[in-house]
Write a protein that holds these residues in place. Structure first.
Motif, PDB file in Angstrom:
ATOM      1  N   GLY A   1       0.824  -1.208   0.000  1.00  0.00           N
ATOM      2  CA  GLY A   1       0.000   0.000   0.000  1.00  0.00           C
ATOM      3  C   GLY A   1       0.857   1.257   0.000  1.00  0.00           C
TER       4      GLY A   1
ATOM      5  N   PRO B   1     -11.866   6.576  -4.625  1.00  0.00           N
ATOM      6  CA  PRO B   1     -11.634   6.715  -3.185  1.00  0.00           C
ATOM      7  C   PRO B   1     -10.571   5.768  -2.642  1.00  0.00           C
ATOM      8  CG  PRO B   1     -13.709   5.572  -3.608  1.00  0.00           C
ATOM      9  CD  PRO B   1     -13.197   6.022  -4.942  1.00  0.00           C
TER      10      PRO B   1
ATOM     11  N   ILE C   1      -8.784   3.420   0.544  1.00  0.00           N
ATOM     12  CA  ILE C   1      -9.169   2.583   1.684  1.00  0.00           C
ATOM     13  C   ILE C   1      -8.427   3.089   2.920  1.00  0.00           C
ATOM     14  CG2 ILE C   1      -9.003   0.269   2.683  1.00  0.00           C
ATOM     15  CD1 ILE C   1      -9.406  -0.846  -0.147  1.00  0.00           C
TER      16      ILE C   1
ATOM     17  N   THR D   1     -12.522  -5.285   3.260  1.00  0.00           N
ATOM     18  CA  THR D   1     -12.757  -3.845   3.383  1.00  0.00           C
ATOM     19  C   THR D   1     -14.256  -3.603   3.443  1.00  0.00           C
ATOM     20  OG1 THR D   1     -10.732  -3.303   2.202  1.00  0.00           O
ATOM     21  CG2 THR D   1     -12.454  -1.613   2.219  1.00  0.00           C
TER      22      THR D   1
ATOM     23  N   LEU E   1     -17.164  10.912  -1.893  1.00  0.00           N
ATOM     24  CA  LEU E   1     -18.318  10.128  -1.409  1.00  0.00           C
ATOM     25  C   LEU E   1     -18.589  10.412   0.070  1.00  0.00           C
ATOM     26  CD1 LEU E   1     -17.467   6.658  -3.020  1.00  0.00           C
ATOM     27  CD2 LEU E   1     -19.091   8.377  -3.864  1.00  0.00           C
TER      28      LEU E   1
ATOM     29  N   VAL F   1     -17.050   5.779   3.665  1.00  0.00           N
ATOM     30  CA  VAL F   1     -15.599   5.520   3.726  1.00  0.00           C
ATOM     31  C   VAL F   1     -15.360   4.012   3.766  1.00  0.00           C
ATOM     32  CG1 VAL F   1     -15.623   5.811   6.257  1.00  0.00           C
ATOM     33  CG2 VAL F   1     -13.454   5.976   5.006  1.00  0.00           C
ATOM     34  N   ALA F   2     -14.311   3.572   3.080  1.00  0.00           N
ATOM     35  CA  ALA F   2     -13.931   2.155   3.044  1.00  0.00           C
ATOM     36  C   ALA F   2     -12.880   1.914   4.128  1.00  0.00           C
ATOM     37  CB  ALA F   2     -13.359   1.807   1.672  1.00  0.00           C
TER      38      ALA F   2
ATOM     39  N   ALA G   1      -4.550   4.090   2.154  1.00  0.00           N
ATOM     40  CA  ALA G   1      -3.552   3.439   1.297  1.00  0.00           C
ATOM     41  C   ALA G   1      -4.192   2.690   0.144  1.00  0.00           C
ATOM     42  CB  ALA G   1      -2.690   2.477   2.108  1.00  0.00           C
ATOM     43  N   PRO G   2      -4.036   3.203  -1.060  1.00  0.00           N
ATOM     44  CA  PRO G   2      -4.359   2.407  -2.232  1.00  0.00           C
ATOM     45  C   PRO G   2      -3.184   1.478  -2.523  1.00  0.00           C
ATOM     46  CG  PRO G   2      -3.539   4.527  -2.931  1.00  0.00           C
ATOM     47  CD  PRO G   2      -3.502   4.526  -1.421  1.00  0.00           C
ATOM     48  N   SER G   3      -3.337   0.597  -3.480  1.00  0.00           N
ATOM     49  CA  SER G   3      -2.222  -0.241  -3.886  1.00  0.00           C
ATOM     50  C   SER G   3      -1.068   0.648  -4.370  1.00  0.00           C
ATOM     51  CB  SER G   3      -2.674  -1.196  -4.984  1.00  0.00           C
ATOM     52  OG  SER G   3      -3.372  -0.491  -5.996  1.00  0.00           O
TER      53      SER G   3
ATOM     54  N   SER H   1      -7.919  -6.642  -1.265  1.00  0.00           N
ATOM     55  CA  SER H   1      -8.972  -7.090  -0.360  1.00  0.00           C
ATOM     56  C   SER H   1     -10.336  -7.139  -1.031  1.00  0.00           C
ATOM     57  CB  SER H   1      -9.048  -6.133   0.834  1.00  0.00           C
ATOM     58  OG  SER H   1      -9.367  -4.826   0.404  1.00  0.00           O
TER      59      SER H   1
ATOM     60  N   VAL I   1     -13.989  -5.991  -1.188  1.00  0.00           N
ATOM     61  CA  VAL I   1     -14.687  -4.776  -0.736  1.00  0.00           C
ATOM     62  C   VAL I   1     -16.179  -5.085  -0.670  1.00  0.00           C
ATOM     63  CG1 VAL I   1     -15.215  -2.344  -1.220  1.00  0.00           C
ATOM     64  CG2 VAL I   1     -12.942  -3.269  -1.786  1.00  0.00           C
TER      65      VAL I   1
ATOM     66  N   LEU J   1     -18.488  -5.510  -3.784  1.00  0.00           N
ATOM     67  CA  LEU J   1     -18.174  -4.512  -4.802  1.00  0.00           C
ATOM     68  C   LEU J   1     -16.878  -4.854  -5.527  1.00  0.00           C
ATOM     69  CD1 LEU J   1     -19.022  -1.169  -2.947  1.00  0.00           C
ATOM     70  CD2 LEU J   1     -20.544  -2.742  -4.161  1.00  0.00           C
ATOM     71  N   ARG J   2     -16.004  -5.596  -4.840  1.00  0.00           N
ATOM     72  CA  ARG J   2     -14.764  -6.081  -5.469  1.00  0.00           C
ATOM     73  C   ARG J   2     -14.435  -7.424  -4.858  1.00  0.00           C
ATOM     74  NH1 ARG J   2      -9.111  -2.844  -4.742  1.00  0.00           N
ATOM     75  NH2 ARG J   2      -9.286  -3.661  -2.613  1.00  0.00           N
TER      76      ARG J   2
ATOM     77  N   PRO K   1     -16.038   2.925  -7.370  1.00  0.00           N
ATOM     78  CA  PRO K   1     -15.516   3.730  -8.479  1.00  0.00           C
ATOM     79  C   PRO K   1     -14.261   3.152  -9.121  1.00  0.00           C
ATOM     80  CG  PRO K   1     -16.151   5.143  -6.648  1.00  0.00           C
ATOM     81  CD  PRO K   1     -16.284   3.740  -6.156  1.00  0.00           C
TER      82      PRO K   1
HETATM   83  O1  TXA Z   1      -5.996  -4.961  -0.348  1.00  0.00           O
HETATM   84  C1  TXA Z   1      -6.267  -3.772  -0.482  1.00  0.00           C
HETATM   85  O2  TXA Z   1      -7.419  -3.350  -0.353  1.00  0.00           O
HETATM   86  C2  TXA Z   1      -5.129  -2.803  -0.812  1.00  0.00           C
HETATM   87  C3  TXA Z   1      -4.170  -2.768   0.381  1.00  0.00           C
HETATM   88  C4  TXA Z   1      -3.106  -1.721   0.249  1.00  0.00           C
HETATM   89  O3  TXA Z   1      -4.902  -2.596   1.562  1.00  0.00           O
HETATM   90  N1  TXA Z   1      -5.616  -1.518  -1.156  1.00  0.00           N
HETATM   91  C5  TXA Z   1      -6.281  -1.290  -2.318  1.00  0.00           C
HETATM   92  O4  TXA Z   1      -6.688   0.019  -2.518  1.00  0.00           O
HETATM   93  O5  TXA Z   1      -6.508  -2.140  -3.134  1.00  0.00           O
HETATM   94  P1  TXA Z   1      -7.133   0.585  -3.936  1.00  0.00           P
HETATM   95  O6  TXA Z   1      -7.208   2.043  -3.723  1.00  0.00           O
HETATM   96  O7  TXA Z   1      -6.233   0.110  -4.984  1.00  0.00           O
HETATM   97  O8  TXA Z   1      -8.579   0.080  -4.116  1.00  0.00           O
HETATM   98  C6  TXA Z   1      -9.657   0.639  -3.375  1.00  0.00           C
HETATM   99  C7  TXA Z   1     -10.964   0.162  -3.928  1.00  0.00           C
HETATM  100  C8  TXA Z   1     -11.312   0.885  -5.200  1.00  0.00           C
HETATM  101  O9  TXA Z   1     -11.920  -0.007  -6.098  1.00  0.00           O
HETATM  102  C9  TXA Z   1     -12.283   1.946  -4.685  1.00  0.00           C
HETATM  103  O10 TXA Z   1     -13.143   2.392  -5.691  1.00  0.00           O
HETATM  104  C10 TXA Z   1     -13.013   1.193  -3.585  1.00  0.00           C
HETATM  105  O11 TXA Z   1     -12.005   0.435  -2.982  1.00  0.00           O
HETATM  106  N2  TXA Z   1     -13.600   2.117  -2.601  1.00  0.00           N
HETATM  107  C11 TXA Z   1     -12.963   2.880  -1.703  1.00  0.00           C
HETATM  108  N3  TXA Z   1     -13.820   3.626  -0.990  1.00  0.00           N
HETATM  109  C12 TXA Z   1     -15.057   3.332  -1.443  1.00  0.00           C
HETATM  110  C13 TXA Z   1     -16.368   3.769  -1.120  1.00  0.00           C
HETATM  111  N4  TXA Z   1     -16.582   4.687  -0.178  1.00  0.00           N
HETATM  112  N5  TXA Z   1     -17.407   3.228  -1.811  1.00  0.00           N
HETATM  113  C14 TXA Z   1     -17.200   2.296  -2.765  1.00  0.00           C
HETATM  114  N6  TXA Z   1     -15.975   1.834  -3.119  1.00  0.00           N
HETATM  115  C15 TXA Z   1     -14.918   2.351  -2.478  1.00  0.00           C
END
Ligand code: TXA
Ligand code: MG
Length: 346
Positions: A37, A62, A64, A96, A113, A116-117, A139-141, A179, A181, A192-193, A228
């Protein structure tokens, strides 16, 4: 100007140094059990802006928020019964949960939004980093937007050197896919994921779970993913990737015919095979993603193999498809996105 430390969870001094960077508004790449992350203080707008800049990430995607404590009352207005059950069953771990946010979480963090995730990682370096910094970590990836997510520290060094303050870690990520979601704000939990925590595992805890129908197909009008981030092209290697699905003998025959044809024109063909099939392909460049019977290993290797094809510089990539049962759903979700939903049934 990016400090790189190869450490394990016992290197407390280095983790404290990283935590000070987070606490003072900087960025740190760190390992989690899913993928690496790119972290910053989730409550600090300026710090989170640095994440978007470093990754080249669209502002409406957004982040996480990673926590080390079960008390979320400072950050969310409500925790549903389903959310409570899931936290208890799967935290710390690769799940998540989307919850309605409080004002303290800036819109920069949540991509505008009002939810919060949140996730509590199990990786020990990640846990200590969050504890020592005293703030939740967004932290996103830790990849450049659009590239495969990083599962080794080398992937992060390749993508983000010069763009972040520090990179720590060294171990390869256990799960290897991001993770799961889930949205728990309605009556039924919605995926969602897809990720390491499978639909079947969630259903054991909260009963029926549905899957956002937009996630396994190409986004279109009327089919817009609720998460998103799922609408962007992602995980893509540089060469066009095609998934070939069907009876394995047919897959091998099809790919070998294509390889002969393309080689005649001077193109280099890469094949993402499995341990069972790799010897049967006549392409020069073939990489096994693992044993077909071990979906955990295939998940853990997938992003690294996609990055390998970039290093070798191939013109076309063919990949075997997998069943979408259990962890296979997350594997095929990432693979289809990498292929731009280019799937041929044979
Ligand atoms: O495994 C993981 O989740 C990794 C590690 C670092 O923890 N993080 C990760 O973050 O994959 P990222 O930013 O690559 O992916 C976040 C995902 C995105 O698809 C985003 O749209 C979704 O989570 N997301 C975040 N907040 C959201 C929200 N409030 N509503 C819907 N989707 C959300
Ligand atoms: Mg990502």
């Amino acid at each position: 100007n990016t400090k790189v430390y190869y450490i394990d969870e016992h290197d407390t001094d280095k983790i404290k140094e990283a935590a000070e960077i987070i606490a003072s508004g900087g960025t740190v790449v760190f390992p989690t059990e899913t993928v690496y992350g790119l972290g910053a203080n989730a409550l600090d707008e300026k710090a989170c802006e640095k994440i978007f800049t470093a990754k080249g990430r669209p502002q409406d995607n957004p982040l996480i928020v990673h926590v080390a404590d079960f008390d979320l009352s400072k950050y969310v207005t409500d925790i549903s019964e389903n959310a409570k059950k899931l936290m208890e069953a799967f935290w710390p771990g690769p799940l998540t949960i989307i919850m309605p946010k409080k004002d303290i979480v800036p819109l920069t963090t949540t991509g505008g939004l009002d939810s919060v995730a949140i996730r509590m990682p199990s990786n020990k370096i990640a846990r200590k980093l969050i504890e020592f910094s005293g703030v939740p970590i967004a932290a996103p990836s830790a990849n450049i937007s659009g590239r495969p997510s990083p599962t080794t520290i080398e992937h992060c060094i390749n993508d983000l050197t010069g763009k972040v303050d520090m990179i720590i870690g060294g171990e390869k990520c256990d799960v290897g896919l991001e993770s799961t979601v889930v949205d728990t704000t309605g009556d039924e939990v919605v995926i969602l994921r897809p990720g390491g925590i499978t639909k079947e595992m969630l259903e054991e805890v909260v009963g029926n779970v549905s899957i956002d129908p937009a996630i396994m197909e190409k986004a279109s009008e009327g089919l817009r993913p609720k998460s998103p981030g799922m609408k962007y092209r992602h995980y893509a290697p540089k060469a066009p990737l095609t998934i070939i699905k069907g009876d394995l003998n047919n897959v091998i025959k099809y790919v070998n015919e294509k390889t002969d044809e393309l080689s005649n024109y001077g193109y280099k063909v890469g094949v993402m095979a499995t341990d069972e099939t790799i010897k049967k392909y006549n392409a020069n460049i073939k990489i096994s993603v693992g044993d077909r019977k071990e979906s955990g290993i295939i998940a853990a290797n997938l992003f690294d193999v996609l990055r390998e094809f970039d290093k070798i510089d191939v013109d076309y990539i063919y990949a075997e498809g997998f069943s979408e049962e259990g962890l296979g759903l997350a594997i095929m979700n990432r693979l289809k996105k990498a292929a731009g939903y280019n799937v041929i049934e044979v």
